[in-house]
Scaffold this motif. Structure first.
Motif, PDB file in Angstrom:
ATOM      1  N   SER A 265       9.636   2.371   7.496  1.00 13.61           N
ATOM      2  CA  SER A 265       9.562   1.787   8.842  1.00 13.61           C
ATOM      3  C   SER A 265       9.526   0.256   8.799  1.00 13.61           C
ATOM      4  O   SER A 265       9.653  -0.402   9.837  1.00 13.61           O
ATOM      5  CB  SER A 265       8.324   2.310   9.579  1.00 13.61           C
ATOM      6  OG  SER A 265       7.133   1.778   9.006  1.00 13.61           O
ATOM      7  N   THR A 266       9.335  -0.306   7.594  1.00 11.61           N
ATOM      8  CA  THR A 266       9.354  -1.762   7.426  1.00 11.61           C
ATOM      9  C   THR A 266      10.776  -2.199   7.074  1.00 11.61           C
ATOM     10  O   THR A 266      11.701  -1.399   7.059  1.00 11.61           O
ATOM     11  CB  THR A 266       8.388  -2.195   6.311  1.00 11.61           C
ATOM     12  OG1 THR A 266       8.892  -1.745   5.034  1.00 11.61           O
ATOM     13  CG2 THR A 266       7.001  -1.593   6.522  1.00 11.61           C
ATOM     14  N   ASN A 267      10.928  -3.474   6.736  1.00 12.84           N
ATOM     15  CA  ASN A 267      12.262  -3.989   6.373  1.00 12.84           C
ATOM     16  C   ASN A 267      12.530  -3.907   4.879  1.00 12.84           C
ATOM     17  O   ASN A 267      13.304  -4.688   4.333  1.00 12.84           O
ATOM     18  CB  ASN A 267      12.402  -5.439   6.849  1.00 12.84           C
ATOM     19  CG  ASN A 267      11.484  -6.388   6.072  1.00 12.84           C
ATOM     20  OD1 ASN A 267      10.443  -5.972   5.554  1.00 12.84           O
ATOM     21  ND2 ASN A 267      11.867  -7.643   5.998  1.00 12.84           N
ATOM     22  N   ILE A 268      11.891  -2.947   4.185  1.00  8.24           N
ATOM     23  CA  ILE A 268      12.004  -2.852   2.725  1.00  8.24           C
ATOM     24  C   ILE A 268      13.452  -2.666   2.277  1.00  8.24           C
ATOM     25  O   ILE A 268      13.867  -3.186   1.234  1.00  8.24           O
ATOM     26  CB  ILE A 268      11.114  -1.696   2.187  1.00  8.24           C
ATOM     27  CG1 ILE A 268      11.052  -1.726   0.657  1.00  8.24           C
ATOM     28  CG2 ILE A 268      11.615  -0.353   2.690  1.00  8.24           C
ATOM     29  CD1 ILE A 268      10.344  -2.913   0.089  1.00  8.24           C
TER      30      ILE A 268
ATOM     31  N   GLY B 271       0.812  -1.214   0.000  1.00  2.47           N
ATOM     32  CA  GLY B 271       0.000   0.000   0.000  1.00  2.47           C
ATOM     33  C   GLY B 271       0.842   1.259   0.000  1.00  2.47           C
ATOM     34  O   GLY B 271       0.563   2.213  -0.733  1.00  2.47           O
ATOM     35  N   ALA B 272       1.906   1.262   0.811  1.00  2.00           N
ATOM     36  CA  ALA B 272       2.774   2.439   0.894  1.00  2.00           C
ATOM     37  C   ALA B 272       3.549   2.651  -0.403  1.00  2.00           C
ATOM     38  O   ALA B 272       3.657   3.783  -0.894  1.00  2.00           O
ATOM     39  CB  ALA B 272       3.731   2.286   2.076  1.00  2.00           C
TER      40      ALA B 272
ATOM     41  N   VAL C 259       0.392  14.719  -2.926  1.00  2.13           N
ATOM     42  CA  VAL C 259       1.310  15.559  -2.156  1.00  2.13           C
ATOM     43  C   VAL C 259       1.029  15.362  -0.665  1.00  2.13           C
ATOM     44  O   VAL C 259       1.946  15.241   0.160  1.00  2.13           O
ATOM     45  CB  VAL C 259       1.148  17.043  -2.541  1.00  2.13           C
ATOM     46  CG1 VAL C 259       1.816  17.949  -1.501  1.00  2.13           C
ATOM     47  CG2 VAL C 259       1.763  17.301  -3.906  1.00  2.13           C
ATOM     48  N   VAL C 260      -0.257  15.309  -0.322  1.00  2.22           N
ATOM     49  CA  VAL C 260      -0.657  15.100   1.068  1.00  2.22           C
ATOM     50  C   VAL C 260      -0.202  13.731   1.578  1.00  2.22           C
ATOM     51  O   VAL C 260       0.235  13.583   2.725  1.00  2.22           O
ATOM     52  CB  VAL C 260      -2.193  15.235   1.206  1.00  2.22           C
ATOM     53  CG1 VAL C 260      -2.655  14.810   2.595  1.00  2.22           C
ATOM     54  CG2 VAL C 260      -2.629  16.670   0.922  1.00  2.22           C
ATOM     55  N   MET C 261      -0.261  12.712   0.710  1.00  2.00           N
ATOM     56  CA  MET C 261       0.001  11.332   1.144  1.00  2.00           C
ATOM     57  C   MET C 261       1.454  10.910   1.058  1.00  2.00           C
ATOM     58  O   MET C 261       1.847   9.909   1.667  1.00  2.00           O
ATOM     59  CB  MET C 261      -0.837  10.362   0.295  1.00  2.00           C
ATOM     60  CG  MET C 261      -2.318  10.427   0.544  1.00  2.00           C
ATOM     61  SD  MET C 261      -3.201   9.153  -0.383  1.00  2.00           S
ATOM     62  CE  MET C 261      -3.108   9.804  -2.053  1.00  2.00           C
ATOM     63  N   LEU C 262       2.280  11.619   0.279  1.00  2.00           N
ATOM     64  CA  LEU C 262       3.631  11.141  -0.022  1.00  2.00           C
ATOM     65  C   LEU C 262       4.463  10.866   1.227  1.00  2.00           C
ATOM     66  O   LEU C 262       4.998   9.764   1.400  1.00  2.00           O
ATOM     67  CB  LEU C 262       4.353  12.147  -0.922  1.00  2.00           C
ATOM     68  CG  LEU C 262       5.835  11.826  -1.217  1.00  2.00           C
ATOM     69  CD1 LEU C 262       5.987  10.455  -1.848  1.00  2.00           C
ATOM     70  CD2 LEU C 262       6.449  12.900  -2.113  1.00  2.00           C
ATOM     71  N   PHE C 263       4.599  11.840   2.098  1.00  2.00           N
ATOM     72  CA  PHE C 263       5.504  11.676   3.234  1.00  2.00           C
ATOM     73  C   PHE C 263       4.992  10.670   4.269  1.00  2.00           C
ATOM     74  O   PHE C 263       5.787   9.872   4.787  1.00  2.00           O
ATOM     75  CB  PHE C 263       5.805  13.039   3.865  1.00  2.00           C
ATOM     76  CG  PHE C 263       6.648  13.908   2.969  1.00  2.00           C
ATOM     77  CD1 PHE C 263       7.990  13.605   2.750  1.00  2.00           C
ATOM     78  CD2 PHE C 263       6.096  15.002   2.306  1.00  2.00           C
ATOM     79  CE1 PHE C 263       8.771  14.387   1.916  1.00  2.00           C
ATOM     80  CE2 PHE C 263       6.871  15.788   1.469  1.00  2.00           C
ATOM     81  CZ  PHE C 263       8.208  15.473   1.266  1.00  2.00           C
ATOM     82  N   PRO C 264       3.677  10.637   4.581  1.00  4.28           N
ATOM     83  CA  PRO C 264       3.201   9.567   5.465  1.00  4.28           C
ATOM     84  C   PRO C 264       3.444   8.168   4.877  1.00  4.28           C
ATOM     85  O   PRO C 264       3.855   7.248   5.591  1.00  4.28           O
ATOM     86  CB  PRO C 264       1.697   9.852   5.595  1.00  4.28           C
ATOM     87  CG  PRO C 264       1.571  11.305   5.336  1.00  4.28           C
ATOM     88  CD  PRO C 264       2.616  11.631   4.315  1.00  4.28           C
TER      89      PRO C 264
END
Length: 288
Positions: free
Chosen positions: A199-202, A38-39, A187-192
């Motif tokens: 924050s994952t192990n990507i 999702g991210a 733009v609103v969603m990019l940084f979150p």
């Protein structure tokens, strides 16, 4: 080309694009967790839209940014994760069929929160649509005991989010260009989304071939299935009605089920009947 022809052209393009998104999610889950998927989807979409639409942000008035934020939350951010999590337990075909409840939910929310009025046939359509949903879920749970059909609730919530988004855009952002709305959303969603992804192990698994292949599928989903498709969808909302725009979900299951069959998924006869009942209910609820 007349406006009527443009409306139907957009509808068909969106059906083909979004109907293919469920199989892309399924492929992405082979190398990513639902949160990573999702991210990553949002990050890819955001980077693409900033590249092509950054200048369009000046067309958004300061008081409209609160509605941009709300439509980004309901139109993309929440559903992106809900669909990814749901498809860890249910098939892409079933997920797409349940998504077809969006026009019905658009009508209900429109009546309850945005002042739209019901007709008797539309109320009948709501009852039929939800009857088909129950049939689809119950038979799916009985026929596929290895799948947790409680996860269908996540798809239903995502459908409600989409319905909320459509009504917000029609009521509060009809005078804003589709590219501006879409770019503003991301733009609103990019940084979150980026913070969530990191924050994952990507970073540890990004060199794994399965992860790289999954990211390729999600890049296609993010750029075409989310970025470009949202621009077309917001334009369709503006030149038609919320219910007509969301009627694209009549056609999405056809495309998604075909992809599912190619990938070895099967629907039972009862589930097929449930799907037909849902579509009949959605059709009746969407009639003017």
């Amino acid at each position: 080309m007349t406006q009527q022809q443009v409306k139907w052209l957009f509808l068909i393009i969106l059906a083909l694009t979004w109907g293919s998104s469920f199989i892309l999610i399924k492929r992405g889950l082979l190398g990513l967790t639902p949160i990573q998927l999702g991210a990553a989807r949002i990050v890819f979409s955001s980077l693409f839209l900033l590249f092509i639409g950054f200048r369009s942000l000046k067309d958004i008035r300061h008081y409209q940014w609160k509605y941009i934020a709300l439509t980004s939350l309901f139109g993309t951010f929440i559903p992106a994760f809900l669909f990814a999590i749901a498809q860890t337990q249910i098939s892409s075909a079933v997920s797409s069929i349940l998504n077809s409840l969006t026009p019905l939910n658009t009508l209900i929310l429109g009546a309850l929160a945005f002042g739209l009025t019901f007709k008797r046939s539309q109320i009948f359509g709501v009852v039929i649509g939800f009857s088909g949903t129950l049939l689809l879920i119950i038979d799916g749970a009985l026929s596929h005991p290895n799948q947790n059909y409680m996860y269908t609730v996540l798809v239903l919530i995502a459908s409600l989010c989409y319905a909320t988004n459509v009504n917000f855009i029609k009521k509060y952002l009809s005078d804003v260009k589709p590219l501006s709305i879409t770019t503003g959303n991301f733009v609103v969603m990019l940084f979150p989304a980026l913070a969530l992804l990191l924050s994952t192990n990507i970073q540890e698994i990004i060199t794994v071939p399965a992860t790289q292949e999954a990211l390729l599928y999600i890049m296609i989903l993010g750029v075409i299935g989310t970025g470009i498709a949202n621009i077309l969808f917001y334009k369709l909302i503006q030149i038609s009605s919320p219910v007509f725009a969301t009627s694209v979900t009549y056609l999405i299951p056809v495309v998604a089920v075909c992809w599912g069959m190619v990938d070895g998924e099967k629907l039972t006869a009862v589930q097929g009947i449930g799907a037909l009942i849902i579509l009949i209910g959605v059709y009746l609820s969407s009639k003017k």
